[in-house]
Scaffold this active site. Structure first.
Site, mmCIF file in Angstrom:
data_model
loop_
_atom_site.group_PDB
_atom_site.id
_atom_site.type_symbol
_atom_site.label_atom_id
_atom_site.label_comp_id
_atom_site.label_asym_id
_atom_site.label_seq_id
_atom_site.Cartn_x
_atom_site.Cartn_y
_atom_site.Cartn_z
ATOM 1 C CG ASN A 106 5.345 -5.353 2.626
ATOM 2 O OD1 ASN A 106 6.203 -6.144 2.223
ATOM 3 N ND2 ASN A 106 4.259 -5.052 1.931
ATOM 4 C CD1 TRP A 107 11.442 -3.998 5.331
ATOM 5 C CD2 TRP A 107 12.966 -5.632 5.501
ATOM 6 N NE1 TRP A 107 12.100 -3.844 6.534
ATOM 7 C CE2 TRP A 107 13.034 -4.835 6.660
ATOM 8 C CE3 TRP A 107 13.837 -6.729 5.387
ATOM 9 C CZ2 TRP A 107 13.950 -5.094 7.690
ATOM 10 C CZ3 TRP A 107 14.736 -6.988 6.416
ATOM 11 C CH2 TRP A 107 14.788 -6.181 7.556
ATOM 12 C CE LYS A 108 5.208 -2.292 -0.207
ATOM 13 N NZ LYS A 108 4.330 -1.380 -0.917
ATOM 14 C CG HIS A 158 0.583 -6.120 -0.084
ATOM 15 N ND1 HIS A 158 0.859 -5.446 -1.243
ATOM 16 C CD2 HIS A 158 0.878 -5.274 0.937
ATOM 17 C CE1 HIS A 158 1.308 -4.235 -0.936
ATOM 18 N NE2 HIS A 158 1.333 -4.110 0.388
ATOM 19 C CD GLU A 217 -1.113 -2.193 3.441
ATOM 20 O OE1 GLU A 217 -0.132 -1.639 3.939
ATOM 21 O OE2 GLU A 217 -1.011 -3.099 2.598
ATOM 22 N N GLY A 247 2.688 3.425 -1.420
ATOM 23 C CA GLY A 247 3.866 3.773 -2.206
ATOM 24 C C GLY A 247 3.725 5.064 -2.998
ATOM 25 C CB SER A 287 2.142 7.068 2.036
ATOM 26 O OG SER A 287 2.208 6.688 0.664
ATOM 27 N N GLY A 322 5.746 0.085 4.290
ATOM 28 C CA GLY A 322 6.577 -0.429 3.197
ATOM 29 C C GLY A 322 7.867 0.348 3.081
HETATM 30 P P1 PGA Z 1 4.144 2.040 1.696
HETATM 31 O O1 PGA Z 1 3.622 0.536 1.554
HETATM 32 O O2 PGA Z 1 4.378 2.291 3.152
HETATM 33 O O3 PGA Z 1 5.420 2.088 0.887
HETATM 34 O O4 PGA Z 1 3.085 2.925 1.127
HETATM 35 C C1 PGA Z 1 2.729 -0.010 2.479
HETATM 36 C C2 PGA Z 1 2.385 -1.428 2.097
HETATM 37 O O5 PGA Z 1 2.333 -1.729 0.900
HETATM 38 O O6 PGA Z 1 2.190 -2.297 2.950
#
Ligand code: PGA
Length: 250
Positions: free
Chosen positions: A9-11, A96, A168, A174, A211, A232
């Protein structure tokens, strides 16, 4: 044997150029995708088409991070499920935590999106998870169950329907504070019990997110109820995403 899903997920981390550079680096590096893996990338809408073209060459899937459930019309700023499908997406993230908590998406919205995605033949990746407050109050299972029921109860599915779920925990996303793998496995078991009761005919892979990075990915994916990871931050950088893939490839 079912494949391990490694979903990126490159957000909103990468712009158009950066997204395309990373997609091309991945395509060059993984000309042959390890047989045990199913890899997919969720890029921003602006980059999705060209990222998809690069990834198609090597059998890496791609999908949108969000989409609206109405096909077309006066909905400024939105792209629809139909539009994702038109450019070749296989997947779409739905619900999400950042959509729910930053953009105010409700369980009702999530449900509309689930129905629209299935209707057009996209595989929804339904994201669920409790907040820190819910966990502190002992409401973890309840919070997740409410989200699952709203999204899946009485959903029209056929034998070909594909649905993926990502558990999640909001507090793990994050933050660098990944969920303890034993606790993640316990929650995955719970998610599985609920989804099996709601949709008994479907085999639904459940991915862990929050994470995940190269150093801890193996702690999750080798568990009975964890079918892969939604990643992410650590997926938005070539070296770190490559390392994640290499650590789980067999
Ligand atoms: P993260 O995000 O790996 O940066 O914690 C995961 C996600 O939001 O899908």
């Amino acid at each position: 044997m079912s494949k391990t899903h490694i979903f990126a997920n490159w957000k909103m981390y990468l712009g158009y150029d950066q997204s395309n550079i990373l997609a091309n680096q991945l395509a060059n590096e993984f000309k042959k995708i390890p047989e045990n893996l199913n890899i997919a990338v969720f890029a921003n809408d602006l980059s999705l088409y060209s990222v998809g073209l690069a990834l198609k060459e090597v059998n890496i899937g791609f999908g949108g991070q969000n989409a609206y459930w109405v096909d077309k019309g006066g909905y400024t700023g939105a792209s629809s499920m139909v539009m994702l499908k038109e450019i070749g997406c296989q997947y779409v993230l739905i619900g999400h935590s950042e959509r729910r908590h930053v953009f105010g998406e409700t369980n009702h919205d999530v449900r509309q999106k689930m129905e629209a995605a299935l209707q057009i033949g996209l595989t929804p990746v339904l994201c669920v998870g409790e907040t820190q407050k819910e966990r502190d109050e002992g409401k973890t299972e309840e919070a997740v169950e409410i989200q699952l029921r709203a999204a899946l109860d009485d959903l029209k599915v056929g034998s070909e329907t594909k649905i993926i779920i990502a558990y999640e925990p909001v507090w793990a996303i994050g933050t660098g504070n990944a969920c303890d793998p034993n606790e993640a496995e316990r929650m995955h078991g719970r998610v599985k019990t609920i989804t099996t009761a709601l949709l008994p005919d479907l085999e639904i892979p459940i991915l862990y997110g929050g994470s995940v990075k190269a150093e801890n990915v193996a702690d999750y994916i080798h568990r009975e109820n964890i079918a892969g990871a939604l990643i992410g931050n650590a997926s938005a950088n070539f070296e770190s995403f490559k390392e994640i893939i290499n650590r789980v490839a067999v």
